[in-house]
Design an enzyme around this catalytic site. Structure first.
Site, PDB file in Angstrom:
ATOM      1  N   LYS A  92     127.320  -9.580  82.399  1.00 27.74           N
ATOM      2  CA  LYS A  92     128.614 -10.220  82.458  1.00 27.74           C
ATOM      3  C   LYS A  92     129.314 -10.028  83.796  1.00 27.74           C
ATOM      4  CE  LYS A  92     129.176  -8.686  77.762  1.00 27.74           C
ATOM      5  NZ  LYS A  92     129.969  -7.741  76.924  1.00 27.74           N
ATOM      6  N   ASP A 124     123.557  -1.131  93.222  1.00 29.12           N
ATOM      7  CA  ASP A 124     123.713   0.316  93.365  1.00 29.12           C
ATOM      8  C   ASP A 124     122.335   0.903  93.667  1.00 29.12           C
ATOM      9  OD1 ASP A 124     124.516   2.936  93.214  1.00 29.12           O
ATOM     10  OD2 ASP A 124     125.133   2.896  91.126  1.00 29.12           O
TER      11      ASP A 124
HETATM   12  P1  IMP Z   1     121.584  -0.805  89.809  1.00 32.68           P
HETATM   13  O1  IMP Z   1     120.502  -1.335  88.917  1.00 32.68           O
HETATM   14  O2  IMP Z   1     121.567   0.694  89.883  1.00 32.68           O
HETATM   15  O3  IMP Z   1     121.600  -1.447  91.180  1.00 32.68           O
HETATM   16  O4  IMP Z   1     122.966  -1.097  89.080  1.00 32.68           O
HETATM   17  C1  IMP Z   1     123.550  -2.330  89.110  1.00 32.68           C
HETATM   18  C2  IMP Z   1     124.408  -2.521  87.884  1.00 32.68           C
HETATM   19  O5  IMP Z   1     125.071  -1.320  87.492  1.00 32.68           O
HETATM   20  C3  IMP Z   1     125.503  -3.517  88.216  1.00 32.68           C
HETATM   21  O6  IMP Z   1     125.096  -4.842  87.902  1.00 32.68           O
HETATM   22  C4  IMP Z   1     126.649  -3.022  87.363  1.00 32.68           C
HETATM   23  O7  IMP Z   1     126.580  -3.623  86.081  1.00 32.68           O
HETATM   24  C5  IMP Z   1     126.441  -1.537  87.231  1.00 32.68           C
HETATM   25  N1  IMP Z   1     127.261  -0.795  88.223  1.00 32.68           N
HETATM   26  C6  IMP Z   1     126.822  -0.080  89.277  1.00 32.68           C
HETATM   27  N2  IMP Z   1     127.851   0.467  89.952  1.00 32.68           N
HETATM   28  C7  IMP Z   1     128.968   0.072  89.305  1.00 32.68           C
HETATM   29  C8  IMP Z   1     130.387   0.326  89.543  1.00 32.68           C
HETATM   30  O8  IMP Z   1     130.830   1.003  90.481  1.00 32.68           O
HETATM   31  N3  IMP Z   1     131.244  -0.274  88.665  1.00 32.68           N
HETATM   32  C9  IMP Z   1     130.822  -1.034  87.615  1.00 32.68           C
HETATM   33  N4  IMP Z   1     129.532  -1.282  87.369  1.00 32.68           N
HETATM   34  C10 IMP Z   1     128.609  -0.728  88.201  1.00 32.68           C
END
Ligand code: IMP
Ligand code: MG
Length: 178
Positions: A42, A102
């Protein structure tokens, strides 16, 4: 709501301005191509809606949803399942629209899953890039803002499914966690 969250990390005006720039860049990069934007729900709902209207091309729009094992709280690097897109992607130029990258593991999974449809190209546009959190070797092709390694909310991003409707990006104060 600024009264509750204090000074935004990124203001509404900065978001509007940056999206206009990204829209112009994408319009020029994809002129004459069969561009399909795939918004990741979302978190990227607001960004996808605004960015798509800043692109001066007849683009296709589709959405996928990432589902966490833990519905309450997403963890970085966690394994997720991804729903199937509905449009025919073979031969298309896909631009994935993400809220934030992230660790990079969600982006990696999205690219691998969409590549199965044999598109002409797959690239990523992320509103926010937390480069310090990266554990997977992935670099978004378009980035709205690079941000420090803090948990942020607003403009689509949530904490426990709240705060997505803030029109700006703020760091989540520990007072609002729990
Ligand atoms: P990754 O797979 O570790 O790159 O995480 C990406 C997903 O984690 C994003 O699409 C977000 O849904 C969630 N996410 C990572 N950091 C944040 C943050 O600071 N606030 C809110 N959601 C986050
Ligand atoms: Mg997300």
């Amino acid at each position: 709501m600024e009264k509750i969250f204090g000074k935004p990390l990124i203001t509404q005006e900065e978001i509007v301005h940056r999206i206009r720039e990204l829209g112009l860049q994408i319009t020029s990069d994809y002129a004459g191509k069969n561009l399909i934007l795939i918004g990741v729900l979302k978190g990227a709902y607001a960004f996808t809606a605004d960015l798509s209207r800043a692109i001066g091309l007849p683009v296709g729009i589709d959405f996928v949803m990432t589902l966490s094992q833990n519905q309450e709280k997403e963890k970085a690097g966690e394994r997720k399942t991804i729903t199937d897109p509905t449009l025919t992607l073979a031969g298309a130029d896909i631009l994935i629209i993400e809220d934030i990258i992230d660790s990079g593991s969600t982006a990696r999974m999205l690219i691998d899953k969409l590549a199965v449809h044999r598109p002409e190209s797959v690239r990523i546009c992320a509103l926010l890039d937390k480069t310090a959190g990266r554990t997977v070797d992935i670099k978004p092709d378009y980035v709205g803002f690079s941000i420090p390694n803090r948990f942020v909310i607003g403009y689509g991003l949530d904490y426990k499914n709240k705060y997505r409707t803030l029109p700006f990006i703020a760091v989540l104060d520990d007072r609002f966690r729990g």
